[in-house]
Structures are given as C-alpha cells and as structure tokens.
Scaffold this active site. Structure first.
Site, PDB file in Angstrom:
ATOM      1  N   CYS A 162      39.909 -46.447 -23.075  1.00  0.00           N
ATOM      2  CA  CYS A 162      39.733 -46.999 -24.426  1.00  0.00           C
ATOM      3  C   CYS A 162      41.031 -46.765 -25.214  1.00  0.00           C
ATOM      4  O   CYS A 162      42.071 -47.290 -24.839  1.00  0.00           O
ATOM      5  CB  CYS A 162      38.505 -46.346 -25.058  1.00  0.00           C
ATOM      6  SG  CYS A 162      38.090 -46.852 -26.732  1.00  0.00           S
ATOM      7  N   ASP A 219      34.404 -57.724 -22.038  1.00  0.00           N
ATOM      8  CA  ASP A 219      34.878 -56.847 -23.106  1.00  0.00           C
ATOM      9  C   ASP A 219      35.177 -57.691 -24.350  1.00  0.00           C
ATOM     10  O   ASP A 219      36.121 -58.476 -24.368  1.00  0.00           O
ATOM     11  CB  ASP A 219      36.140 -56.117 -22.653  1.00  0.00           C
ATOM     12  CG  ASP A 219      36.555 -54.994 -23.588  1.00  0.00           C
ATOM     13  OD1 ASP A 219      36.238 -55.063 -24.792  1.00  0.00           O
ATOM     14  OD2 ASP A 219      37.206 -54.045 -23.113  1.00  0.00           O
ATOM     15  N   HIS A 254      33.512 -53.476 -22.200  1.00  0.00           N
ATOM     16  CA  HIS A 254      34.295 -52.314 -22.604  1.00  0.00           C
ATOM     17  C   HIS A 254      33.530 -51.031 -22.259  1.00  0.00           C
ATOM     18  O   HIS A 254      32.314 -50.965 -22.372  1.00  0.00           O
ATOM     19  CB  HIS A 254      34.557 -52.375 -24.110  1.00  0.00           C
ATOM     20  CG  HIS A 254      35.604 -51.418 -24.570  1.00  0.00           C
ATOM     21  ND1 HIS A 254      36.950 -51.638 -24.364  1.00  0.00           N
ATOM     22  CD2 HIS A 254      35.516 -50.231 -25.213  1.00  0.00           C
ATOM     23  CE1 HIS A 254      37.636 -50.630 -24.868  1.00  0.00           C
ATOM     24  NE2 HIS A 254      36.788 -49.760 -25.386  1.00  0.00           N
TER      25      HIS A 254
END
Length: 291
Positions: A162, A219, A254
């Site tokens: 991330c 994502d 994600h």
C-alpha cells in the site's frame, strides 16, 4: 512448508484485534498469525538523524546464516503503520531465512495504529511524512542492521505494501546497494507536493535495482491504466527498468495480501508471495529456510 508457517487460526474476535491499527478494526477471521518457533522477534530502537531513535520490529532466524549473516529485507508498512499484520509479515520472512525489519516510518508525525479513521490518519500523519525523511530512515535501518550482526546488508531487498509499495520504487531509485524490491499495490502516478515531489513513474531511469510490482486489476485506488502506464515506461527505460516485472492479478483488488481485511484473496496472495521470494532469490537475495 509454507502452509505450516501460517496455520495458526481460529482466534476469538477480541484476540484477533490485539496489535492491529484502530482504523482496520474489526479484523477478519482469516487473519494469519505466524509463530516465533525457530526465530527471534522483537521491537528494537534504531538511531536516526537528530539524535532520535526510531522503533522497528525485527524478526531473525535463530539458525546461523550463511557466512554468519542472513539476507536482509526491509519491510515497509501499509498506511496503517507497523501494526500486527506488518509484524506477522516480518515473521513469515524470518521463517524463510531472512532478517526482516519494519521501521516505524511515521514515528515523528504520530502513531498511526491509534487513529480510528482513515481520513484523519491521512490528514494528520501520512500527508506530513516527507519522502526525504523516509529514505534517510530506511538508510538508518540498514546501518543499524549492519552494525548489530546477524544481517548481511550486502544482500539487501525491500518490500512494501500500500503506502509502502510506493516507497519500494522510491528506495530503489535512492539506494545504489539495493539488490531487489517487491512493491505490493503501491501508487505509481498522481499528484505531487513539496514533501512528495516525485512519483515512481518519474524515477524509472534512476532505479538501482529491479522491482517486482504486484497489483490487482480490481484496485479502485490504483487503476490498471496507471499500472500499464508504468509498465510502458519501464519498457522504454534503462537496464534496471527493463529488468523490472509487473504482475496484475485479475481477481484481486487493493490489499489482496492483507489477510485481516475483506480485500484478502488467499489464492493470489499465496502466488504473489512465492513470486516475491523467487524474485529476491533470482536477484541476489536468496532465502534459506531452516531444514
């Protein structure tokens, strides 16, 4: 062997929550907890610029590394800080023979694990962390490992998730001694500001080590179009850029390796983790699991 390292499940919701950032609660029943059998895991204090010390979680195999030192992996936190998931990833890497260390890169700005919502976390802490400071603190972490034995910093890799995925690309452009990087769903393009003046795509021709990019096609925060933009830039770049590889997992979004969250995709996470270990091995940072 891999499954045996991550097979401790079945905890109550209360015990699962221990050590996780407030902003990620409640945590999933799929959360993985890796034990400390055959490894040493602890918080340490890393000297940094200005006479301060930075907390870091490290996990190190108990068995002797080849030549006296284990290959080293810097583990860069998610946006949520060095909470239990990041510490568990360090333990998993240690089980595979690495000296894994995750420095608290927000420590000057605040404790991300104590913030209960993401907008406040971004506004009050994350947005105030300068890239230059992060690069220096990662350098300080490498120096700490080199000075304290057990880790062989001539075999140095970095991985991040991330927020930390973006940092992997930046650190590859920063440290000429790095051997390999693995960036999990880190931002590649976007706006800049004085504290964050460059995106990974701006640094393609400054990379010192090949990076494996691990992204999810679903994502919403990092669209596939930006991933393909980066892939094209790497293909037109110099040798280190051309040696990079980007993998896109069609069924994942994600945070697909974040087993404590609904975004977790166990099948893709397992494949991506194996790819990361093989990437490190191929680029001079071999893993040596204990027999």
């Amino acid at each position: 062997m891999e499954d045996s390292l991550i097979n401790r499940r079945g905890f109550t919701a209360a015990s699962l929550a221990t050590g996780f950032a407030l902003a990620v609660l409640p945590v999933s029943a799929e959360t993985i907890t890796t034990d400390t059998d055959s490894i040493d895991a602890e918080m340490v204090q890393v000297p940094v610029a200005g006479g301060a010390t930075m907390g870091a979680y490290r996990a190190v195999p108990k068995w002797t590394g080849k030549g006296g030192g284990h290959p080293v992996v810097l583990v860069v936190q998610e946006i949520f800080g060095v909470h239990e998931h990041i510490r568990d990833l360090c333990r998993r890497l240690a089980k595979s023979g690495y000296y894994a260390i995750a420095p608290d890169l927000y420590f000057r700005q605040g404790d991300a694990t104590k913030v209960a919502d993401i907008p406040t976390l971004v506004r009050d802490i994350v947005s105030k962390v300068p890239d230059e400071q992060v690069m220096a603190d990662l350098d300080a972490t490498v120096a700490y490992v080199a000075a304290h034995g057990k880790g062989d910093t001539s075999r140095l890799a970095i991985t991040g998730f991330c927020w930390g995925g973006r940092i992997v690309w930046l650190y590859s452009a920063h440290n000429p001694d790095l051997k390999a990087g693995a960036a999990w769903y880190g931002r590649l393009v976007g706006g800049t500001d004085p504290l964050h003046p460059k995106n990974p795509i701006d640094l393609v021709n400054q990379l010192n080590a090949p990076v494996l990019g691990l992204y999810g096609a679903k994502d919403e925060s990092i669209p596939v179009s930006s991933v393909e933009q980066m892939r094209a830039a790497l293909a037109d770049g110099d040798k280190a850029a051309k040696d990079c590889k980007i993998m896109v997992f069609n069924d994942s979004g994600h945070g697909f390796n974040a087993d404590y969250r609904p975004s977790y995709n166990p099948a893709d996470a397992k494949v991506a983790w194996k790819q990361m270990l093989e990437w490190f091995k191929r680029n001079g940072v071999p893993y040596v699991p204990h027999a």
